[in-house]
Design a protein around this motif. Structure first.
Motif, short mmCIF file in Angstrom:
data_model
loop_
_atom_site.label_atom_id
_atom_site.label_comp_id
_atom_site.label_asym_id
_atom_site.label_seq_id
_atom_site.Cartn_x
_atom_site.Cartn_y
_atom_site.Cartn_z
N VAL A 46 20.05 10.78 -6.05
CA VAL A 46 19.35 10.14 -4.94
C VAL A 46 19.32 11.11 -3.76
O VAL A 46 20.37 11.58 -3.31
CB VAL A 46 20.03 8.82 -4.52
N LEU A 47 18.13 11.40 -3.26
CA LEU A 47 17.96 12.28 -2.11
C LEU A 47 17.23 11.54 -1.01
O LEU A 47 16.42 10.64 -1.27
CB LEU A 47 17.16 13.54 -2.50
N GLN A 48 17.50 11.92 0.22
CA GLN A 48 16.81 11.35 1.37
C GLN A 48 15.65 12.27 1.76
O GLN A 48 15.87 13.46 2.02
CB GLN A 48 17.78 11.18 2.54
N ARG A 49 14.45 11.72 1.81
CA ARG A 49 13.26 12.54 2.01
C ARG A 49 12.43 12.07 3.20
O ARG A 49 12.42 10.89 3.55
CB ARG A 49 12.37 12.50 0.76
N ARG A 50 11.74 13.01 3.83
CA ARG A 50 10.77 12.70 4.87
C ARG A 50 9.40 13.15 4.36
O ARG A 50 9.21 14.31 4.00
CB ARG A 50 11.09 13.43 6.18
N LEU A 51 8.46 12.23 4.34
CA LEU A 51 7.10 12.53 3.90
C LEU A 51 6.15 12.35 5.07
O LEU A 51 6.27 11.39 5.84
CB LEU A 51 6.68 11.62 2.74
N THR A 52 5.20 13.25 5.20
CA THR A 52 4.18 13.13 6.24
C THR A 52 2.91 12.57 5.64
O THR A 52 2.59 12.82 4.47
CB THR A 52 3.90 14.49 6.89
N LEU A 53 2.18 11.80 6.44
CA LEU A 53 0.99 11.11 5.98
C LEU A 53 -0.21 11.50 6.83
O LEU A 53 -0.07 11.78 8.03
CB LEU A 53 1.18 9.59 6.08
N ARG B 31 0.84 -1.20 0.00
CA ARG B 31 0.00 0.00 0.00
C ARG B 31 0.87 1.25 0.00
O ARG B 31 0.58 2.23 -0.69
CB ARG B 31 -0.92 -0.03 1.22
N LEU B 32 1.95 1.20 0.77
CA LEU B 32 2.84 2.35 0.84
C LEU B 32 3.51 2.60 -0.51
O LEU B 32 3.63 3.74 -0.96
CB LEU B 32 3.90 2.13 1.92
N ASP B 33 3.95 1.54 -1.17
CA ASP B 33 4.56 1.69 -2.49
C ASP B 33 3.59 2.36 -3.46
O ASP B 33 3.98 3.24 -4.24
CB ASP B 33 4.98 0.33 -3.03
N ALA B 34 2.34 1.93 -3.43
CA ALA B 34 1.34 2.51 -4.32
C ALA B 34 1.10 3.98 -3.99
O ALA B 34 0.94 4.82 -4.88
CB ALA B 34 0.03 1.72 -4.22
N LEU B 35 1.10 4.29 -2.69
CA LEU B 35 0.89 5.67 -2.25
C LEU B 35 2.03 6.57 -2.73
O LEU B 35 1.81 7.67 -3.25
CB LEU B 35 0.79 5.71 -0.73
N LEU B 36 3.26 6.08 -2.60
CA LEU B 36 4.42 6.86 -3.03
C LEU B 36 4.47 7.00 -4.55
O LEU B 36 4.86 8.04 -5.08
CB LEU B 36 5.71 6.22 -2.52
N ALA B 37 4.08 5.96 -5.26
CA ALA B 37 4.05 6.03 -6.72
C ALA B 37 3.03 7.06 -7.19
O ALA B 37 3.28 7.83 -8.13
CB ALA B 37 3.73 4.65 -7.31
N ALA B 38 1.87 7.10 -6.53
CA ALA B 38 0.86 8.09 -6.89
C ALA B 38 1.35 9.50 -6.58
O ALA B 38 1.13 10.44 -7.36
CB ALA B 38 -0.43 7.80 -6.11
N GLU C 294 -4.54 10.33 6.70
CA GLU C 294 -5.71 9.76 6.04
C GLU C 294 -5.36 9.10 4.71
O GLU C 294 -6.03 9.28 3.69
CB GLU C 294 -6.79 10.83 5.83
N GLY C 295 -4.27 8.34 4.72
CA GLY C 295 -3.90 7.57 3.55
C GLY C 295 -3.36 8.38 2.40
O GLY C 295 -3.37 7.93 1.24
N ALA C 296 -2.86 9.58 2.66
CA ALA C 296 -2.32 10.43 1.60
C ALA C 296 -1.05 11.12 2.08
O ALA C 296 -0.84 11.30 3.29
CB ALA C 296 -3.35 11.47 1.17
N VAL C 297 -0.19 11.49 1.14
CA VAL C 297 1.00 12.28 1.46
C VAL C 297 0.58 13.73 1.59
O VAL C 297 0.04 14.32 0.66
CB VAL C 297 2.07 12.13 0.36
N THR C 298 0.84 14.32 2.74
CA THR C 298 0.41 15.70 2.99
C THR C 298 1.58 16.68 3.06
O THR C 298 1.37 17.89 3.14
CB THR C 298 -0.38 15.77 4.31
#
Length: 388
Positions: A104-111, A50-57, A113-117
């Motif tokens: 290649v960069l190192q990133r922090r993503l916040t989540l 699910r996470l892979d799909a979320l990041l791909a989207a 309700e099932g979305a990257v915010t």
């Protein structure tokens, strides 16, 4: 940093640490370890598929949205750890017509309700070009300039980059990409962000070249990062020298190795940068000229440690390196200097760097380091004496 007596930054002050910083940054860097605990409850709620799909989207939305002007050939995320609220991930991106290999960069993503915010660079790591604000890509004939700086500055830098590529190819040939990516941030703080360092670390430095983390030596993803506050203080010739210097490092990437002495890698970059500028040796090496006038001559070729940021005599180290390469070119011709540089890189470390370097000198120039050093000291005195 040294200042001219009349005020303002000297040519050497702005260029002073360019090569030194480059030597530390020009080889692919290993990203620092990232510290984000993986929450068991979070990982249970959000599985890897699910996470892979979320990041791909998320990547797709970026490519089609705010990053569309970049003309990305590739953009993707790989999660390294996550919990219910955030993800640490590696971001691979590749610019069409520029990168042979993704940066290649190192990133922090916040989540939420099932979305990257939200997204930002991970702690203590380099920022992405788009982290700095709206991008205004400017295409030159041989370069791409990115950054939130004023449009006229971006356009002028593109013209400088195009001239640098031509100048470097005239010396080093076409066996490199002959393309540049230059980044021009709005200020010194943003310059530090692009390098992932504390503000002020590279104060007064006009530019550095950084290889994208993860890129192998034979297919680099180089970025020439320009510090606008230092760069603006340079003359037109000074700006051209700096960008051509950095372009030389890009062009010689495949031939530059840990066993290549810094005096040689920085010397050929400065030598290429100053070639055909009409500047005399005394103009190129003002600090060393003062030393020679005072009777102070070098005793040995600069050591790698002489190029360390803040080292005493670092200006002279660059100037001495330029003179060493200038001597080789004057005595044997420009192609011989290029051939020597590539031969040093191809030779490998051997039993010891100095012994290996001595052997390459004997094979390519007909004499060893001891004789060359004596001739170089005499050359320095001749070029910089008050009568020169």
């Amino acid at each position: 940093m040294p200042q001219q007596r009349g005020g303002g930054m000297s040519r050497r002050a702005a260029l002073l640490l360019v090569g030194g910083a480059l030597a530390q940054l020009s080889l692919p860097r290993v990203p620092p370890p990232l510290d984000l605990p993986v929450g068991q409850a979070g990982s249970a709620k959000l599985g890897s598929a699910r996470l892979d799909a979320l990041l791909a989207a998320h990547a797709g939305a970026l490519r089609e949205g705010e990053l569309a002007p970049l003309e990305l050939a590739e953009l993707g995320y790989r999660a390294t750890s996550w919990d219910a609220d955030s993800v640490l991930a590696e971001l691979d991106y590749r610019l069409s017509g520029i990168d042979e290999y993704p940066a290649v960069l190192q990133r922090r993503l916040t989540l939420a309700e099932g979305a990257v915010t939200g997204e930002s660079s991970a702690p203590n790591t380099a920022a992405a070009p788009w982290d700095l604000g709206p991008l205004r890509p400017v295409h030159g004939a041989r370069c791409l300039v990115l950054g939130p700086a004023a449009q006229d500055e971006l356009t002028a830098l593109a013209a400088t980059g195009d001239r640098a590529v031509s100048a470097v190819s005239a010396v080093w040939g076409s066996g490199w990409t002959e393309r540049l990516l230059l980044q021009l941030p709005a200020g010194e703080d943003q310059f530090a962000q692009l390098l992932g360092v504390d503000p002020g670390t590279y104060q007064g430095i006009a530019a550095v070249t950084s290889a994208a983390a993860g890129a192998p030596l034979h297919t680099p993803a180089d970025r020439v990062l320009v510090n606008p506050e230092a760069f603006r203080q340079l003359s037109a010739v000074g700006k051209q020298v700096v960008v051509t210097h950095e372009s030389t490092h890009v062009a010689t990437r495949a031939d530059t190795h840990p066993w290549t002495p810094l005096w040689l890698s920085e010397g050929v970059a400065d030598w290429t940068g100053y070639l055909d500028t009409g500047r005399t040796a005394r103009q190129i090496a003002p600090e060393l000229t003062q030393d020679v006038a005072a009777g102070k001559l070098p005793g040995a070729l600069p050591a790698d440690s002489d190029f360390t940021a803040g080292a005493e005599g670092i200006a002279q180290a660059y100037e001495l390196s330029w003179l060493a390469c200038d001597l080789i070119a004057q005595r044997h011709g420009r192609p011989a200097l290029v051939d020597l540089y590539r031969a040093v890189g191809a030779a490998g470390p051997g039993a010891g760097r100095d012994q290996q370097l001595d052997q390459v000198f004997r094979q390519r120039l007909g004499y060893g380091l001891t004789e060359f050093s004596k001739d170089w000291i005499a050359h320095t005195e001749r070029q910089l004496s008050p009568q020169a």
